[in-house]
Design a protein around this motif. Sequence first.
Motif, PDB file in Angstrom:
ATOM      1  N   LEU A 113       0.819  -1.213   0.000  1.00  0.00           N
ATOM      2  CA  LEU A 113       0.000   0.000   0.000  1.00  0.00           C
ATOM      3  C   LEU A 113       0.852   1.262   0.000  1.00  0.00           C
ATOM      4  CD1 LEU A 113      -3.048  -0.850   2.255  1.00  0.00           C
ATOM      5  CD2 LEU A 113      -2.726  -1.142  -0.200  1.00  0.00           C
ATOM      6  N   PRO A 134      -1.475   3.003  -3.007  1.00  0.00           N
ATOM      7  CA  PRO A 134      -2.500   3.268  -1.988  1.00  0.00           C
ATOM      8  C   PRO A 134      -3.921   2.983  -2.491  1.00  0.00           C
ATOM      9  CG  PRO A 134      -1.443   5.312  -2.719  1.00  0.00           C
ATOM     10  CD  PRO A 134      -0.676   4.197  -3.334  1.00  0.00           C
ATOM     11  N   GLY A 135      -4.080   2.851  -3.805  1.00  0.00           N
ATOM     12  CA  GLY A 135      -5.410   2.550  -4.340  1.00  0.00           C
ATOM     13  C   GLY A 135      -5.833   1.107  -4.108  1.00  0.00           C
ATOM     14  N   LEU A 136      -4.909   0.282  -3.627  1.00  0.00           N
ATOM     15  CA  LEU A 136      -5.230  -1.141  -3.477  1.00  0.00           C
ATOM     16  C   LEU A 136      -5.794  -1.488  -2.098  1.00  0.00           C
ATOM     17  CD1 LEU A 136      -2.222  -2.826  -5.337  1.00  0.00           C
ATOM     18  CD2 LEU A 136      -4.583  -2.577  -6.130  1.00  0.00           C
TER      19      LEU A 136
END
Lengths: 419, 98, 997
Positions: A322, A326-328
């Motif tokens: 992440l 960070p979109g995951l």
Amino acid sequence: MAEYSAFSLLANALKGNKDWKPAWRKPDPKASYDVIIIGGGGHGLATAYYLAKEHGITNVAVVEKGWLGSGNVGRNTTAVRSNYLLPANTRFYEHSMKLWENLSHELNYNVMFSQRGCLNLAHTPAQFDDYARRGNAMRHLGVDAELMTKTEIKRLIPALDISDSARFPVVGGLMQRRAGTARHDAVAWGYARGADRRGVDIIENCEVTGFLRDGDRISGVTTSRGDIRARKVAVAVAGSTGRVMQMAGIETMPIESHVLQAFVTESLKPFIDTVVTFGMGHFYMSQSDKGGLIYGGDIDGYNSYAQRGNLPVVDEVMSEMLALFPGLARVRMLRSWGGVCDMSMDGSPIITAGPLPGMYLNCGWCYGGFKATPASGWCFAWTIAKDQPHDLNAPFTLDRFHRGLVIDDKGQGANPRLH
Amino acid sequence: MLITCPYCGPRDVIEFTYQGDGNRERPDPASQNFEAWNAYVYDRLNPAGDHNEIWQHSGGCRAHLKVVRNTLTHEISSVAFARGDHGSAARHKAEDKA
Amino acid sequence: MSPRRADTGGRIDRLKTIRFTFDGTAYTGHAGDTLASALLAKGVTLYGRSFKYHRPRGLLTAGVEEPNALVTVLKGEVREPNIPATMVEIHDGLVAISQNRFPSLAWDINAVNQLGGKILSAGFYYKTFMGPVFGPLKGTRFWMFCEHFIRRAAGLGSAGSAKDPARYERMNAFCDVLVVGSGPAGLMATKAAADQGARVMLADLEPHFGGSANWSEETIDGAPAADWARRTVAQLAGRDNVRLLPRTTVWGYYDNNTLAALERVSDHKEHPGKGEPRHRYWAIRAKSVVLATGAFERPLIFPGNDRPGVMLAHAAERYANEFGVLPGERIALFTNNDSAYRAAVALKKAGAAVVAIADVRPELSPEMRKLAAEAEAEIFAGHAVVATEGGKALSGLKLQRFDLANGALIGDARSIHADCLLMSGGWSPTIHLASQAGAKAEWNAARQAFLPPKPTQSWIGAGAFTGSFSTAEAIAEGRAAGLAAAGGQSTPSMLPTVEAVPGDPDPAPVFEIRAKGKSFVDFQHDVTAEDVRLAHREGFVSVEHLKRYTTLGMATDQGKSSNVPGLAIMAEALGKPIPEVGTTRFRPPFAPVSIGSLAAERFGDLKPERLTPMHDWHLANGATMYSAGLWYRPMIYGLSGETVEQAYVREAKATRESAGIVDVSTLGKIAVQGPDAAAFLDRVYTNMFSTLAVGKARYGLMLREDGLAFDDGTTWRLGEQDFLMTTTTANAGKVMQHLEYFLDVIWPELKVHVTSVTDEWAGAAIGGPKARQILAACVTGTSVDNATLPFMGIVRGEISGVPVMICRLSFSGEMAFEVYSGAGHGTHVWKALVEAGKPFGLVTYGLEALGTMRIEKGHVTGAEIDGRTTARDLHLDWMLSKKKPFIGSAMMDREGLIASDRLELVGLIALDNRPLNGGAHIVEEVDEANPHDSIGHITACCYSPALGRHIALALVEGGKARHGTRAHVSDPLRNRFGPVEIVSNHFFDPDGSRMHG
């Protein structure tokens, strides 16, 4: 046996797929062979294939304790690359890369080797210089490498956080474009089929329980399916090296078996097109053709044969993931698993004749064994056939540790959990 | 995995650092027996089953522990201070009891 | 009410209307609905598309095992893909979209894949796409060309790149008993354990506790089972030794009874509470665990079993009884066991017409006939469904007589008109957690299921998990398990009485009806029974090969409903019993887990930041910070308009001309104390420390056991038994661990104590021709003249009222001093030094200038002590004492470590007067087009203001012997080639006259 092709697919489909034949035979073991290879994983099968193909040695048995490909060839994160620092490693893995590039054709089996690139992210100028050293080392051996700027990286991986506010901002990266991924199981199956077609007996569910000796010389193995004799016995059992060598009376080895966990997310539409690694921890990720993000990090860091790990590594790997993407956060981890890695004392492998007469040893792959599969088999076959190493595996001896000739890409010394 | 530190009690493995094969014997510092040195530095027992290991409770009391752990099941059957009788921590314990 | 929604029944709140959208269409549902139940109530039949053939798919289940109805939930730009609609609780403002379809769910262009049919059979990828052996698409190119399109067609939902604004948190919990699953067995276990006074945690992945009690319509202790469950939960909720965790999936069973769970705290809320995390990750250390995780119903495998409208029987029962929703109006059932009859009755009661029950068994018990009569359903004993009809919704099905003995179909098919077909292929206990814990499942031929084996960790099973499918058994086993887990004795009190419909728990051993058409085993991955047989034909017969070759069980549901039928079909093809084919080991997680929850508080905060005491001062005074490991250090103190190079050149020059000051607080500092401290240091360092006088410092070098260089630094003797060791910043932790290991494991007889004091001291290094004058101006309580403070001497004094320790040592090569004060006073002392230095032209300098001056001096750092170099390689062999053994001394002379072709430290001067690059290689002959034969590489480089040249340190083969010769830098990565002269690494003031003063 029939060649695979689009045409054979169509012809078989018209017949309701009733005429497909087994990809490899299921023979019973014969009483003796020229060569026995212990271990029906990627390296063992590739060794059998190259023994037959390159050296005309076809009276060969591969004995496998469980199902073919049940070791690390079926448990890894599928990356293939030759971006090493030290020349002995780079030369060897580059030979592997060249074999990979033609492997589907050679085996008439699509191993789905896809040269989608491998990018090592650098997070400080000093690390960028380190990667430059490595990239230049590769270039001086004729291996492709290039440095990438932050902007180029963002274009390649839009979902990557390259902001300056990141805890470890990305400053650039080292890219090997010819690196990539392959379908791991297909490599085992393709080599198995290729070896089988050349007459090699692949014997599954056949556990080696001991070694036969003729005086000092190893002359065969005892197995759960009876004794099998051979002029030469080759060991390619990765994480089980310690166990098998103990059967031969060798108690200690420059090897520790450690568990490495790997992870896959649920299937996603294309998210990332390349293999990417994090420079301020240990994290690597790629996306499979099916759409799952396949990723991993450090070994758990203790001896284990359990093929399962524990939570600290899980948490660490997800946190690093992440930090880059960070979109995951809302994407979900679907499955985790563990493999047993034969961690050597310098992070590099061992491919050698010996240590006992009649025996040949292939081990110490740490967690880099998958990409080595073709070259490992190729060099091991050479060593077995000619009773001496090829130039490419000459440095990977068992006695190099004692002689101070270690090949330590990470510079961590005799501390396997740090390689 | 939990390791029961004799000083701190049961703690998660994340607090510990693995220091490997605990069967190795370091030769006498002045020894010129290179075989023994090499064996000490590079050669490891790697059993499938009970293994004598050294762990450091690096996220706790920082003592080194001798741990017997099964490498097939991760079950731990014994934990003791690596210092043995020399251990100040062990001494403290004994004094507490007395 | 919609036509599919009953007026009464279920746990939904019909007075509360919830508004949400699915694929852009506005819908309403009720509080308590899942996305699946709300859409089903509106008559929606189409929920998703399958992975490979893009076939239209409806709801198969009502729970976590749903393979078909996967949606993406949108929160603004943030996406959550692949969530089963059965697990989404609706709330106002919920936005969900379907996946893996283009342009729309109803009209999906990739459905054309179905025409590929038999060509796209299992494993077809492996047999083609190899491409031509020559031409532009040779090698890997043809495959990569095809793969480009395959990748775009594959995949389910899309991940986003927008950062999730949600918070995630982690809880570490400890309990005596963790109960997983809150059906009758789990509730009884919780109660029994809690009654013993144990600390109990109860987790269930559903929002409401009760499990099957919520939909079974059975009676427990005279009340509806759902009421009994509610009452029991209410009692438990009031006890302070019980923690209830709804919406919590226990997903991992790790060593020593450590279990991992995911609590979905606020996904079901439109607006989470203040500070409320989205997910909470529980790491639970339980003394004992009760596994009461129930069982999953299996589908039957027959042609057309994937058509929207074909559903598991108990799922329909749940929709009717829990949500008041009918999955169809004319419902048919197809079963191999008794459990489906209860569903028939439930649906009848809820208002549907049950038109037929097809049962593969020719003989049915009178009880089942009675239930069928109650449902007013026509019974077709000894029949099987052989086809389904309809497009994107079921319109009918075909039945044929079925011979249980040999699986043959007899006679003519008969059509039945129905809009919903319920199937039941028996039940598989949910043994995933037990399997993760290391136990291998055992096949039970009567139940036709894998049952949990003997525990490998401390758990006890109860209820359907153990294969005991009746509620009465669940209650008895649950209580016994709870008692045992809490270490209690059995109690004589009465067990709750259960009134339930009768039923034989053993199904007929029928998994597949072999007839013409595609029969799906793995719904999401489109693995058909024929694919399994193809795998058999090609020799992929072990269970793992089957899985990997066909992708059976690899979808998001991880084979929860497909594994056993797949195995059964393979077993039949092999002519072996099912257990001989084996079962795969279940791996964590039990159900997919958000990555955010696993990162928890470290999402957005990966690693701590280490700041020196003077950090804020540096920021306030124009420093550009550099991240070094976890530390932040000033790189330069740039003036406006200055480049980095201009800044460090100015800083280094000013230091050599007058004076400079640098923050060295990050250096590792270890107090080495005790009667044997000096003897210990003699063993640790290659050089002698026992001969060091009190009040003096010495530069020391450490080797690893293998004889290679490890770390360097100065160690100060503060007292007879008291040393302060400094290490490099990067190795501080490693050196500490190294020392502790030797003291604890190797030399426990040494009376030495080591303490890390890195954070206790602030350090400032002040150097330059005027450094001593500056100190003299601000230090009180001691003189700093040459007699009092000679080279490597240590004095104590005060600066601006703060006690300091000053050592005269130099890294820059100038007359220099390190000033240490307590960390809390660091800024105060630093400011005083800076103030005192003003009249003398003192500059603050950063890492770049520090690096520049050390390169000019030829000192080594981590770039040279890189774990592969020896003391000799770095020309530090003068430090290897011959008078004593030390760590690494026995190993440092092995043949590989003294070879003549090793890389050795040298200096380089750029002869073309252009900047050099770190990481550039060195060659004897330049070949720009085809670089080769590297003889070494640059480890550090700079523009040297002292020399007025671009210089570098490098490790070069045969190093020293090349002094005075010419070579070239070869940096193809950055296209920098050019001549260099190889010189000694000591560029500047090699005899050290400046620092000795």
